[in-house]
Write an enzyme that holds these catalytic residues in place. Structure first.
Site, PDB file in Angstrom:
ATOM      1  N   LEU A 637      62.704 -72.267  49.126  1.00  0.00           N
ATOM      2  CA  LEU A 637      62.169 -72.391  50.204  1.00  0.00           C
ATOM      3  C   LEU A 637      63.230 -71.852  51.371  1.00  0.00           C
ATOM      4  O   LEU A 637      62.365 -71.376  52.543  1.00  0.00           O
ATOM      5  CB  LEU A 637      62.062 -73.891  50.782  1.00  0.00           C
ATOM      6  CG  LEU A 637      61.154 -74.757  49.963  1.00  0.00           C
ATOM      7  CD1 LEU A 637      61.580 -76.024  49.806  1.00  0.00           C
ATOM      8  CD2 LEU A 637      59.888 -74.332  49.909  1.00  0.00           C
ATOM      9  N   LYS A 640      68.763 -68.229  52.195  1.00  0.00           N
ATOM     10  CA  LYS A 640      70.132 -68.278  52.483  1.00  0.00           C
ATOM     11  C   LYS A 640      70.608 -69.279  51.962  1.00  0.00           C
ATOM     12  O   LYS A 640      72.051 -69.968  51.310  1.00  0.00           O
ATOM     13  CB  LYS A 640      70.235 -68.057  54.247  1.00  0.00           C
ATOM     14  CG  LYS A 640      71.297 -67.872  54.507  1.00  0.00           C
ATOM     15  CD  LYS A 640      71.756 -67.264  55.843  1.00  0.00           C
ATOM     16  CE  LYS A 640      73.111 -67.716  56.333  1.00  0.00           C
ATOM     17  NZ  LYS A 640      72.900 -67.509  57.817  1.00  0.00           N
ATOM     18  N   LYS A 708      61.363 -75.895  42.327  1.00  0.00           N
ATOM     19  CA  LYS A 708      61.580 -76.381  40.976  1.00  0.00           C
ATOM     20  C   LYS A 708      63.023 -77.535  41.173  1.00  0.00           C
ATOM     21  O   LYS A 708      63.956 -77.987  40.348  1.00  0.00           O
ATOM     22  CB  LYS A 708      62.275 -75.458  40.068  1.00  0.00           C
ATOM     23  CG  LYS A 708      60.695 -74.905  38.768  1.00  0.00           C
ATOM     24  CD  LYS A 708      61.846 -74.066  37.791  1.00  0.00           C
ATOM     25  CE  LYS A 708      60.140 -73.404  37.507  1.00  0.00           C
ATOM     26  NZ  LYS A 708      60.610 -72.373  36.072  1.00  0.00           N
ATOM     27  N   GLU A 712      72.130 -77.739  41.503  1.00  0.00           N
ATOM     28  CA  GLU A 712      72.878 -78.399  40.042  1.00  0.00           C
ATOM     29  C   GLU A 712      73.134 -76.898  39.097  1.00  0.00           C
ATOM     30  O   GLU A 712      73.717 -76.766  38.504  1.00  0.00           O
ATOM     31  CB  GLU A 712      71.781 -79.612  39.175  1.00  0.00           C
ATOM     32  CG  GLU A 712      73.191 -80.639  40.389  1.00  0.00           C
ATOM     33  CD  GLU A 712      72.312 -82.030  39.683  1.00  0.00           C
ATOM     34  OE1 GLU A 712      71.371 -82.269  40.530  1.00  0.00           O
ATOM     35  OE2 GLU A 712      72.742 -82.516  39.361  1.00  0.00           O
TER      36      GLU A 712
HETATM   37 MO1  MOS Z   1      73.206 -84.968  41.487  1.00  0.00          MO
HETATM   38  S1  MOS Z   1      75.033 -84.873  40.648  1.00  0.00           S
HETATM   39  O1  MOS Z   1      72.069 -85.632  40.467  1.00  0.00           O
HETATM   40  O2  MOS Z   1      73.939 -85.724  42.956  1.00  0.00           O
END
Ligand code: MOS
Length: 745
Positions: A637, A640, A708, A712
């Site tokens: 989206l 940056k 997606k 993480e």
């Molecule tokens: Mo993340 S570890 O699901 O805040």
């Protein structure tokens, strides 16, 4: 169409953050505000015999000292609402009792006029203990007693899994590796510590300004813990100084601050100290993982097994799901995974960035490197040889998968072809050993329920609103971008409002779900608003667009433009509509069909991380001068803010690989290195060239907006890539994180 989506628009909240005008949970000034400081238990297991309340209450400025002796409220620990969910307020039921179940548990809170007065009284408060027992703290000591987690369903993440016969295939195979890998107890260190400001109004309603990844989950868990009615709590959190998972659960100090505010009849502000971040909230469980891989002579995997042990206390369970990735990543007919828990007397562990994936992928991807060595095969070629074109666990097609492109593009940009595969063969002119290593990254693409409202006002301004959170990831910015794209406005013309439970309900900002969850709803609500504005304009008697066919009207630059050139400002449409605003919403029910359809697919982001390390052969120090990582995560989206997430994850992975470790004194349960002077995280000098390649990917199945999530995946793969590079540089295989100099000497 939707030209703004994907653009690297500057952060909407950037100016507020750099000028200091963004207000965090401990920065709300309220009339008659006073300050609470927590007193942590100095033992891990036993009983509080006494708290010298009277002496502390005589100290300057002290208003109250709260502890088991004078608080009758019994707080409730809220069990997880969903399978594999987390407990809310874990251990809260012990808070105002004399029972100590882990080191650092809050045994008292001092409330004073000024922060320094509360700190001083808390530091000198005399607490005496009885029945002190040695705690169980470590993973290794309890391995023999490790037990299966209490599994809700046969098919969930906690269950043991088997497909084919991994043991038999391993026994019969010609090329195999089987090793034990370990990752340490890690502690979340967001810049902003946990903090709560609590105020009760005359009607008994509670307002909390709380540092959290989930305003609605704080509302629900504090309401339950204190026995308040559903509308009795409002939670506000416009800015969060980093989340990383510890702010995804509600911890007992939040309810405690509310209890303190009620007890003293004034608003109370409470912030954990950096030291209390190590005991007052959860942590990443240490793991001990056994990975066994076997292949035929061509490198085709014939057996994958992954068994992980982690820790959890008896009073609230949390499972680090390290073995889950091994089920899905590589094509192989025989695979087995398991999780076991060692019971400890500590704070309960919790999610920490890519929980399960980043610990598990470390073990799995180092094991793949070891298998590549055993096969005398290139590590990228081994992964491509075992590339899964459908989910090997359940046979579902991937909603999209561009991992092959990630390997190819990152390898080329990195110069992987220049690697001499022989360990210790590449030496820099200054004598430093050069290592090249790589690993795969993956993280599931999930979505939570989210409601959104988009509002056009008579002054022409547009607001998009949801009770979600921006934990530093860019939520303010992407919500505005998606709404602006639908409404034909520049992104800066749309204001985002979030972080308040009075707004339409959304979920916790965790599991890399926020962009996909909130922005699908933003897109739909904004599209509805666009249609509504067109309908109003074409129906308004006397208006410039009256009678024009709706299908021929588009929105551009704040105007409705009809075929043939007639034009009307959005502001004018709203003004003529008879009200101050026109608003449209989207809610979870709107997506029931999409959610069902998406279940037919296996949904994951993928990436590939390539790193160069330099190892000093005399000192054992590891530097990481260069990282090239490529990710494919569906629709991006904002290029940056997404890049910032990838960078942040890679830097976090660098800390996991080389620096982060929490040391516990096994005799007392005390955390020894509970400060940023001794718990090391990467600083600027540790971070050199990082190149992030965003591989374009269209995903028509994952969710309506095709996102997606990227929060993480950046940390996943980085520790394994660094560990593999260290092996290549030195010829020594370190399977135990962090890779500190002593392990290389
Ligand atoms: Mo993340 S570890 O699901 O805040």
């Amino acid at each position: 169409m939707l030209p703004l989506i994907g653009d690297g628009v500057d952060r909407a909240d950037g100016r507020k953050k750099v000028t200091g005008s963004a207000q965090y949970a401990a920065e709300f000034a309220l009339p008659r505000l006073c300050h609470a400081v927590l007193v942590p238990a100095a033992i891990a297991k036993g009983r509080v015999a006494d708290v010298d309340v009277a002496a502390a209450e005589r100290m300057p400025g002290v208003i109250a000292v709260l502890c088991y002796k004078n608080v009758s409220e019994k707080l409730k620990h809220v069990p997880p609402a969903e399978p594999n969910g987390t407990s809310q307020m874990p251990g809260a039921e012990h808070m105002f009792t004399d029972r100590v179940i882990f080191f650092g548990q809050h045994v008292a809170a001092v409330v004073a006029e000024r922060l320094e007065q509360a700190q001083h009284a808390a530091a000198t408060l005399r607490v005496t203990y009885a029945d002190v027992q040695p705690p169980a703290t470590g993973l290794e000591a309890g391995l023999d007693g490790a037990k299966p987690p209490k599994s809700g369903k046969a098919k969930d993440e906690e269950a043991d899994t088997h497909r084919g016969d991994a043991d038999a295939a391993f026994a019969a195979a010609v090329v195999k590796v089987r090793n034990v890998y370990s990752t340490p107890h890690e502690t979340h260190n967001p810049m902003e510590m946990h903090a709560t400001t609590a105020a009760w109004d005359a009607d008994g309603k509670l307002t909390l300004w709380d540092a959290t990844q989930g305003v609605n989950s704080v509302k629900a868990s504090v309401g339950t813990a204190l026995g308040l009615p559903a509308d009795g709590v409002r939670v506000i959190d416009p800015f969060v100084g980093g989340g990383f998972g510890c702010k995804g659960s509600t911890w007992p100090h939040v309810a405690l601050t509310a209890v303190a505010a009620r007890a003293v009849g004034r608003p109370v502000r409470m912030m954990l100290t950096r030291g209390q971040m190590f005991t007052g909230v959860g942590f990443r469980s240490p793991t001990r993982q056994t990975v066994a891989l076997a292949a035929d002579r061509d490198g085709r995997l014939v057996s994958v097994s992954h068994d992980s042990v982690s820790v959890s206390p008896a009073y609230a369970a949390f499972l680090e799901t390290a073995a889950v990735t091994a089920r899905h990543l590589y094509a192989c007919d025989n695979a087995a995974t398991s999780h076991r828990l060692v019971t400890v007397d500590t704070q309960v562990p919790c999610q920490m960035r890519a929980p399960g994936e980043c610990t598990g992928v470390f073990a799995l991807e180092v094991a793949m490197d070891e298998l590549a060595v055993a096969l005398d095969m290139d590590p990228v070629a081994l992964r491509m040889k075992n590339y899964a074109t459908k989910d090997p666990e359940d046979g579902k097609p991937f909603s999209s998968k561009s991992l092959d492109q990630c390997y190819r593009q990152a390898a080329e940009a990195f110069g992987w072809a220049n690697r001499n595969p022989k360990p210790r063969s590449m030496v820099a002119p200054d004598g430093q050993l050069i290592g090249y290593g790589m690993a795969t990254a993956t993280y599931p693409a999930n979505r939570k329920e989210s409601a959104v409202r988009v509002i056009a006002y008579a002054d022409g301004s547009v607001v998009v609103r949801s009770a979600t959170q921006d934990i530093g990831t860019g939520t303010y910015t992407i919500m505005a971008q998606v709404a602006a794209a639908e409404l034909g406005l520049p992104a800066t013309a749309v204001r985002t409002q979030l972080g308040d439970t009075n707004m339409p309900k959304s979920g916790v900002s965790g599991g890399s779900t926020t962009a996909a969850s909130v922005c699908t709803s933003v897109q739909l609500a904004a599209a509805r608003l666009r249609d509504q504005l067109v309908a109003l304009a074409t129906a308004a008697t006397g208006g410039p667009l009256h009678g024009v066919p709706a299908a021929g009207v588009r929105l551009d630059g704040g105007k409705l433009v009809a075929d043939g050139g007639r034009v009307q400002n959005i502001a004018d449409v709203v003004a003529r509509s008879g009200g101050n605003a026109v608003e449209c919403s989207a809610s979870p029910e709107d997506f029931a069909g999409d959610t069902k359809a998406a279940k037919a697919f296996s949904k994951h982001s993928f990436g590939a991380v390539f790193v160069e390390v330099r190892v000093d052969p005399r000192l054992g120090t590891v530097r990481v001068p260069r990282v090239v990582a490529a990710y494919a995560a569906g629709r991006i989206l904002n290029a940056k803010t997404a890049r910032s997430q990838f960078l942040g994850g890679l830097v976090f992975g660098h800390g996991m690989a080389l620096l982060e470790d929490t040391y516990t004194d096994p005799r007392t349960g005390r955390i020894v290195n509970d400060s940023l002077a001794e718990y090391l995280v990467p600083v600027h000098a540790d971070v050199r060239d990082i190149e992030v390649i965003q591989v374009p990917e269209t995903d028509a199945h994952v969710n309506p907006i095709g996102v997606k999530g990227v929060g993480e995946i950046g940390i996943v793969g980085a520790p394994a890539a660094i560990a593999n590079a260290v092996y290549h540089a030195t010829g020594w295989r370190v399977r135990d994180l962090p890779i500190t100099p002593d392990k290389l000497l």
